[in-house]
Design a protein around this motif. Structure first.
Motif, PDB file in Angstrom:
ATOM      1  N   ARG A 141     -27.053  40.339 -13.103  1.00 40.34           N
ATOM      2  CA  ARG A 141     -26.482  40.926 -14.314  1.00 40.34           C
ATOM      3  C   ARG A 141     -27.517  41.747 -15.070  1.00 40.34           C
ATOM      4  N   GLN A 142     -28.756  41.221 -15.132  1.00 39.98           N
ATOM      5  CA  GLN A 142     -29.794  41.944 -15.865  1.00 39.98           C
ATOM      6  C   GLN A 142     -30.138  43.258 -15.175  1.00 39.98           C
ATOM      7  N   LEU A 143     -30.201  43.275 -13.850  1.00 38.62           N
ATOM      8  CA  LEU A 143     -30.483  44.514 -13.139  1.00 38.62           C
ATOM      9  C   LEU A 143     -29.356  45.527 -13.315  1.00 38.62           C
ATOM     10  N   ALA A 144     -28.112  45.051 -13.346  1.00 40.14           N
ATOM     11  CA  ALA A 144     -26.988  45.961 -13.609  1.00 40.14           C
ATOM     12  C   ALA A 144     -27.084  46.544 -15.011  1.00 40.14           C
ATOM     13  N   LEU A 145     -27.504  45.717 -15.985  1.00 39.74           N
ATOM     14  CA  LEU A 145     -27.676  46.205 -17.356  1.00 39.74           C
ATOM     15  C   LEU A 145     -28.810  47.220 -17.433  1.00 39.74           C
ATOM     16  N   ALA A 245     -21.595  45.363 -25.042  1.00 40.76           N
ATOM     17  CA  ALA A 245     -21.635  46.822 -25.180  1.00 40.76           C
ATOM     18  C   ALA A 245     -21.475  47.501 -23.829  1.00 40.76           C
ATOM     19  N   LEU A 246     -22.136  46.967 -22.798  1.00 35.71           N
ATOM     20  CA  LEU A 246     -21.995  47.547 -21.459  1.00 35.71           C
ATOM     21  C   LEU A 246     -20.581  47.397 -20.941  1.00 35.71           C
ATOM     22  N   THR A 293     -17.355  51.795 -10.631  1.00 34.54           N
ATOM     23  CA  THR A 293     -17.262  51.275 -11.998  1.00 34.54           C
ATOM     24  C   THR A 293     -16.633  49.891 -12.014  1.00 34.54           C
ATOM     25  N   SER A 294     -15.609  49.688 -11.192  1.00 33.26           N
ATOM     26  CA  SER A 294     -14.972  48.372 -11.112  1.00 33.26           C
ATOM     27  C   SER A 294     -15.932  47.323 -10.570  1.00 33.26           C
ATOM     28  N   LEU A 299     -19.503  42.663 -11.716  1.00 36.94           N
ATOM     29  CA  LEU A 299     -20.819  42.044 -11.771  1.00 36.94           C
ATOM     30  C   LEU A 299     -21.133  41.519 -13.167  1.00 36.94           C
ATOM     31  N   VAL A 300     -20.771  42.295 -14.179  1.00 37.40           N
ATOM     32  CA  VAL A 300     -21.068  41.893 -15.559  1.00 37.40           C
ATOM     33  C   VAL A 300     -20.177  40.736 -15.993  1.00 37.40           C
ATOM     34  N   ARG A 301     -18.927  40.718 -15.531  1.00 39.12           N
ATOM     35  CA  ARG A 301     -17.979  39.727 -15.990  1.00 39.12           C
ATOM     36  C   ARG A 301     -18.015  38.419 -15.210  1.00 39.12           C
ATOM     37  N   TYR A 302     -18.055  38.504 -13.885  1.00 43.62           N
ATOM     38  CA  TYR A 302     -17.747  37.343 -13.054  1.00 43.62           C
ATOM     39  C   TYR A 302     -18.929  36.786 -12.281  1.00 43.62           C
ATOM     40  N   VAL A 303     -20.081  37.469 -12.240  1.00 45.57           N
ATOM     41  CA  VAL A 303     -21.209  36.915 -11.482  1.00 45.57           C
ATOM     42  C   VAL A 303     -21.906  35.839 -12.314  1.00 45.57           C
TER      43      VAL A 303
END
Length: 303
Positions: A141-145, A245-246, A293-294, A299-303
């Motif tokens: 999640r942090q790498l995606a952010l 925010a992301l 995008t999905s 990744l942000v929501r469900y990982v």
């Protein structure tokens, strides 16, 4: 009569999507992809073997940290040894004839993967290893952010953002305390020195991060009158707020892409042809962007 009863039973049969299983597969694929990008294909295969050794009901809840005090004291995964992993990875180690070479290879990989500050795969425990699911999911999640910050705010702003997140976390993810990531605060002067840039360049970058919702500012007054000259301003990253925010930005992007794709498909469908028109290059690019995008949103929501 038999056929009628069979049809009646088929009509009453209902199907539903197995969401826990889908989330389990999605998380496992995301973690193996992280190991492949961070190390190599062998590390990803070793992690896949370790996940296969875990109990099947491991992911039928939440992989990240447990919430209740009782759950925090219980292990979330089953410990494993190097010997068990060598037996599980038989086809992967066919090129090594001797058992000692196989064990040494797996032990070397485990030591490297367990000492990485960002994606620490497991922790040694009395000759065994305990899988760190929460650490790996937090790293994903942090790498995606960080990737989103890089694309939206630029490389220099992303450098300051990573300093706020990783500087006092030894290059890894912030530690979790009572279910909340620890917050590290730095002054503008400290950030400018660590980021190797003058303060006049760092200040607008930090304001850009704050306007996007990725960074926050805290005022610490040194006098009762809150004089700005004597007030200390500390910059920090509130991870839950940054993720919200992301997620909001991803939802807006998803909606815009879906609208553009629908308009492009309706425009192509207006042409008088006997067969359905083939997808245009623009619609293919929009579909690819929509899928990407999905995936980031999941990744942000469900990982």
């Amino acid at each position: 009569a038999g056929e009628t009863g069979l049809l009646a039973r088929e009509a009453k049969r209902l199907w539903r999507v197995n969401m826990p299983e889908m989330r389990q597969i999605f998380r496992a694929d995301a973690m193996c992809k992280l190991m492949h990008e961070k190390f190599d294909a062998t590390a990803a295969q070793l992690l896949d073997a370790v996940l296969a050794m875990q109990p099947p009901d491991l992911t039928h809840g939440a992989w990240p940290l447990p919430h209740s005090q009782e759950e925090r004291g219980k292990p979330c995964t089953t410990p494993f040894t190097v010997e068990e992993l060598v037996q599980e990875c038989g086809p992967l180690l066919e090129g090594h004839e001797f058992e000692s070479d196989r064990r040494q290879l797996v032990a070397n990989y485990l030591d490297t993967m367990c000492n990485d500050p960002l994606c620490m795969m497991a922790s040694p425990l009395n000759g065994k290893y305990m899988l760190n699911l929460a650490q790996m999911t937090a790293a994903i999640r942090q790498l995606a952010l960080e990737t989103a910050v890089l694309n939206r705010c630029g490389e220099a702003a992303c450098r300051l953002f990573r300093l706020l997140l990783r500087f006092r976390a030894n290059g890894g993810c912030p530690k979790i305390e009572d279910g909340v990531p620890r917050v590290y605060r730095l002054e503008l002067k400290q950030l400018a020195e660590l980021g190797l840039m003058p303060e006049k360049e760092a200040r607008p970058l930090l304001w850009t991060l704050m306007s996007a919702g990725f960074a926050s500012l805290q005022e610490v007054p040194r006098s009762v009158d809150h004089n700005p000259r004597t007030t200390c301003y500390l910059w920090y990253v509130d991870l839950p707020r940054a993720y919200r925010a992301l997620e909001a930005q991803l939802l807006q992007t998803h909606a815009r892409l879906a609208t553009m794709l629908e308009a492009e498909q309706s425009k192509a469908g207006e042409q008088p042809t006997s067969s359905p028109p083939p997808p245009t290059r623009r619609s293919a690019m929009l579909e690819a962007a929509l899928l990407r995008t999905s995936e980031t949103l999941m990744l942000v929501r469900y990982v």
